[in-house]
Design a protein around this motif. Sequence first.
Motif, PDB file in Angstrom:
ATOM      1  N   ALA A  89      11.847  79.374   7.207  1.00  0.00           N
ATOM      2  CA  ALA A  89      11.788  78.695   8.502  1.00  0.00           C
ATOM      3  C   ALA A  89      10.350  78.547   8.978  1.00  0.00           C
ATOM      4  N   MET A  90       9.565  79.595   8.814  1.00  0.00           N
ATOM      5  CA  MET A  90       8.169  79.552   9.244  1.00  0.00           C
ATOM      6  C   MET A  90       7.340  78.656   8.341  1.00  0.00           C
ATOM      7  N   GLU A  91       7.617  78.664   7.042  1.00  0.00           N
ATOM      8  CA  GLU A  91       6.885  77.805   6.110  1.00  0.00           C
ATOM      9  C   GLU A  91       7.124  76.327   6.414  1.00  0.00           C
ATOM     10  N   LEU A  92       8.285  76.019   6.984  1.00  0.00           N
ATOM     11  CA  LEU A  92       8.608  74.638   7.344  1.00  0.00           C
ATOM     12  C   LEU A  92       7.889  74.184   8.610  1.00  0.00           C
ATOM     13  N   GLY A  93       7.255  75.128   9.294  1.00  0.00           N
ATOM     14  CA  GLY A  93       6.488  74.775  10.478  1.00  0.00           C
ATOM     15  C   GLY A  93       7.050  75.261  11.788  1.00  0.00           C
ATOM     16  N   ALA A  94       8.110  76.082  11.758  1.00  0.00           N
ATOM     17  CA  ALA A  94       8.606  76.656  13.010  1.00  0.00           C
ATOM     18  C   ALA A  94       7.519  77.513  13.642  1.00  0.00           C
ATOM     19  N   ASP A  95       7.486  77.534  14.953  1.00  0.00           N
ATOM     20  CA  ASP A  95       6.503  78.343  15.661  1.00  0.00           C
ATOM     21  C   ASP A  95       6.981  79.775  15.847  1.00  0.00           C
ATOM     22  N   ALA A  96       8.289  79.983  15.740  1.00  0.00           N
ATOM     23  CA  ALA A  96       8.865  81.324  15.867  1.00  0.00           C
ATOM     24  C   ALA A  96      10.283  81.297  15.321  1.00  0.00           C
ATOM     25  N   VAL A  97      10.852  82.473  15.125  1.00  0.00           N
ATOM     26  CA  VAL A  97      12.241  82.594  14.684  1.00  0.00           C
ATOM     27  C   VAL A  97      12.946  83.600  15.584  1.00  0.00           C
ATOM     28  N   LEU A  98      14.124  83.223  16.063  1.00  0.00           N
ATOM     29  CA  LEU A  98      14.942  84.120  16.875  1.00  0.00           C
ATOM     30  C   LEU A  98      16.173  84.503  16.060  1.00  0.00           C
ATOM     31  N   MET A  99      16.492  85.783  16.031  1.00  0.00           N
ATOM     32  CA  MET A  99      17.652  86.247  15.263  1.00  0.00           C
ATOM     33  C   MET A  99      18.252  87.471  15.927  1.00  0.00           C
ATOM     34  N   ASN A 100      19.502  87.752  15.551  1.00  0.00           N
ATOM     35  CA  ASN A 100      20.163  88.949  16.050  1.00  0.00           C
ATOM     36  C   ASN A 100      21.005  89.598  14.943  1.00  0.00           C
ATOM     37  N   THR A 101      22.011  88.878  14.451  1.00  0.00           N
ATOM     38  CA  THR A 101      22.950  89.441  13.482  1.00  0.00           C
ATOM     39  C   THR A 101      22.260  89.920  12.212  1.00  0.00           C
ATOM     40  N   ALA A 102      21.269  89.179  11.739  1.00  0.00           N
ATOM     41  CA  ALA A 102      20.593  89.541  10.482  1.00  0.00           C
ATOM     42  C   ALA A 102      20.006  90.937  10.538  1.00  0.00           C
ATOM     43  N   VAL A 103      19.559  91.332  11.699  1.00  0.00           N
ATOM     44  CA  VAL A 103      19.002  92.680  11.867  1.00  0.00           C
ATOM     45  C   VAL A 103      20.102  93.673  12.237  1.00  0.00           C
ATOM     46  N   ALA A 104      20.883  93.335  13.252  1.00  0.00           N
ATOM     47  CA  ALA A 104      21.875  94.279  13.764  1.00  0.00           C
ATOM     48  C   ALA A 104      22.940  94.651  12.742  1.00  0.00           C
ATOM     49  N   GLU A 105      23.296  93.715  11.846  1.00  0.00           N
ATOM     50  CA  GLU A 105      24.346  93.988  10.865  1.00  0.00           C
ATOM     51  C   GLU A 105      23.801  94.382   9.491  1.00  0.00           C
ATOM     52  N   ALA A 106      22.503  94.543   9.373  1.00  0.00           N
ATOM     53  CA  ALA A 106      21.930  95.013   8.109  1.00  0.00           C
ATOM     54  C   ALA A 106      22.359  96.456   7.862  1.00  0.00           C
ATOM     55  N   ALA A 107      22.397  96.859   6.590  1.00  0.00           N
ATOM     56  CA  ALA A 107      22.750  98.247   6.269  1.00  0.00           C
ATOM     57  C   ALA A 107      21.765  99.214   6.928  1.00  0.00           C
ATOM     58  N   ASP A 108      20.502  98.813   6.981  1.00  0.00           N
ATOM     59  CA  ASP A 108      19.474  99.600   7.678  1.00  0.00           C
ATOM     60  C   ASP A 108      18.756  98.648   8.633  1.00  0.00           C
ATOM     61  N   PRO A 109      19.229  98.531   9.868  1.00  0.00           N
ATOM     62  CA  PRO A 109      18.661  97.576  10.815  1.00  0.00           C
ATOM     63  C   PRO A 109      17.163  97.756  11.061  1.00  0.00           C
ATOM     64  N   VAL A 110      16.698  98.987  11.111  1.00  0.00           N
ATOM     65  CA  VAL A 110      15.290  99.230  11.396  1.00  0.00           C
ATOM     66  C   VAL A 110      14.404  98.709  10.268  1.00  0.00           C
ATOM     67  N   LYS A 111      14.803  98.970   9.033  1.00  0.00           N
ATOM     68  CA  LYS A 111      14.035  98.441   7.895  1.00  0.00           C
ATOM     69  C   LYS A 111      14.073  96.916   7.873  1.00  0.00           C
ATOM     70  N   MET A 112      15.231  96.342   8.220  1.00  0.00           N
ATOM     71  CA  MET A 112      15.332  94.883   8.220  1.00  0.00           C
ATOM     72  C   MET A 112      14.443  94.286   9.304  1.00  0.00           C
ATOM     73  N   ALA A 113      14.367  94.929  10.449  1.00  0.00           N
ATOM     74  CA  ALA A 113      13.494  94.432  11.513  1.00  0.00           C
ATOM     75  C   ALA A 113      12.045  94.410  11.047  1.00  0.00           C
ATOM     76  N   ARG A 114      11.654  95.442  10.342  1.00  0.00           N
ATOM     77  CA  ARG A 114      10.286  95.510   9.810  1.00  0.00           C
ATOM     78  C   ARG A 114      10.066  94.413   8.766  1.00  0.00           C
ATOM     79  N   ALA A 115      11.078  94.206   7.917  1.00  0.00           N
ATOM     80  CA  ALA A 115      10.987  93.152   6.904  1.00  0.00           C
ATOM     81  C   ALA A 115      10.856  91.778   7.562  1.00  0.00           C
ATOM     82  N   MET A 116      11.603  91.563   8.634  1.00  0.00           N
ATOM     83  CA  MET A 116      11.539  90.281   9.329  1.00  0.00           C
ATOM     84  C   MET A 116      10.168  90.048   9.949  1.00  0.00           C
ATOM     85  N   ASP A 117       9.564  91.102  10.442  1.00  0.00           N
ATOM     86  CA  ASP A 117       8.212  90.996  11.000  1.00  0.00           C
ATOM     87  C   ASP A 117       7.242  90.512   9.923  1.00  0.00           C
ATOM     88  N   PHE A 118       7.295  91.141   8.758  1.00  0.00           N
ATOM     89  CA  PHE A 118       6.430  90.734   7.646  1.00  0.00           C
ATOM     90  C   PHE A 118       6.732  89.292   7.218  1.00  0.00           C
TER      91      PHE A 118
END
Length: 258
Positions: A196-225
């Motif tokens: 999404a960012m490579e396509l030129g989005a200025d930001a990404v908003l998400m909820n389920t991808a993090v909240a429903e991950a097996a390890d939400p905290v690690k996924m949040a960190r991955a999303m930041d990167f």
Amino acid sequence: MLTIAGRTFQNRLILGTGKYKDFATMKACYEAGSVEMVTLAVRRFDLSAKGDDNILNWIPKGMALLPNTAGCYTREDALRVCRLAREALETDWVKLEVIGDPLSLYPDGEETLRAAEILVKEGFVVLPYINADPILAKKLCEAGCAAVMPLGSAIGSGLGVQNPYVIQILRDVVGGFGLPLIVDAGVGTASDAAVAMELGADAVLMNTAVAEAADPVKMARAMDFAVKAGRLAFEAGRMPRRLYASASSPVGGVVGKG
């Protein structure tokens, strides 16, 4: 840096407040993802909750709060929720959602536009959630919205960006008004956010991808990167796609045979 309605953010990742197993996990995800803005469904916010039962007590001080109209199916409902949010949360910022279908949860573009026009006149900072529709995006920009938030795919589907070419068109349309484009909904994992960012989005908003991950905290960190890497890649400019191979080593000056 991301700028929306004159407010600047260092981080381009925005998270939601729903579906976490508990508030402590939610807060830990915000910290792991270094987020500076979160969105909150006003209709699910218990105004009477006290202490640790009040979700606001788990959102770090200074973090931008973006109330949303999730669960609204008419412009009248959305307008009422926005006005309630302004009074209860003391903010003019709203993520405008008017859903048109209970099965797909796709937004109703016509109702969203009409509601946005009214809210802008009432002094709200409106960030509308829409289908990936360049024409509607243009009309919302002309109506005075502060950003446009097209879905990558259906809410909670985790299917990623289903039509990358339309996202690129939207980037040009919304960017032409000097406004941010925020991909909202459909992200399932870090690579989806990076795309999404490579396509030129200025930001990404998400909820389920993090909240429903097996390890939400690690996924949040991955999303930041992922969001940061995707932005860097967009700014760097990718190499052209080619049908045939192109040698990575120069052919000039090659030593010939005997």
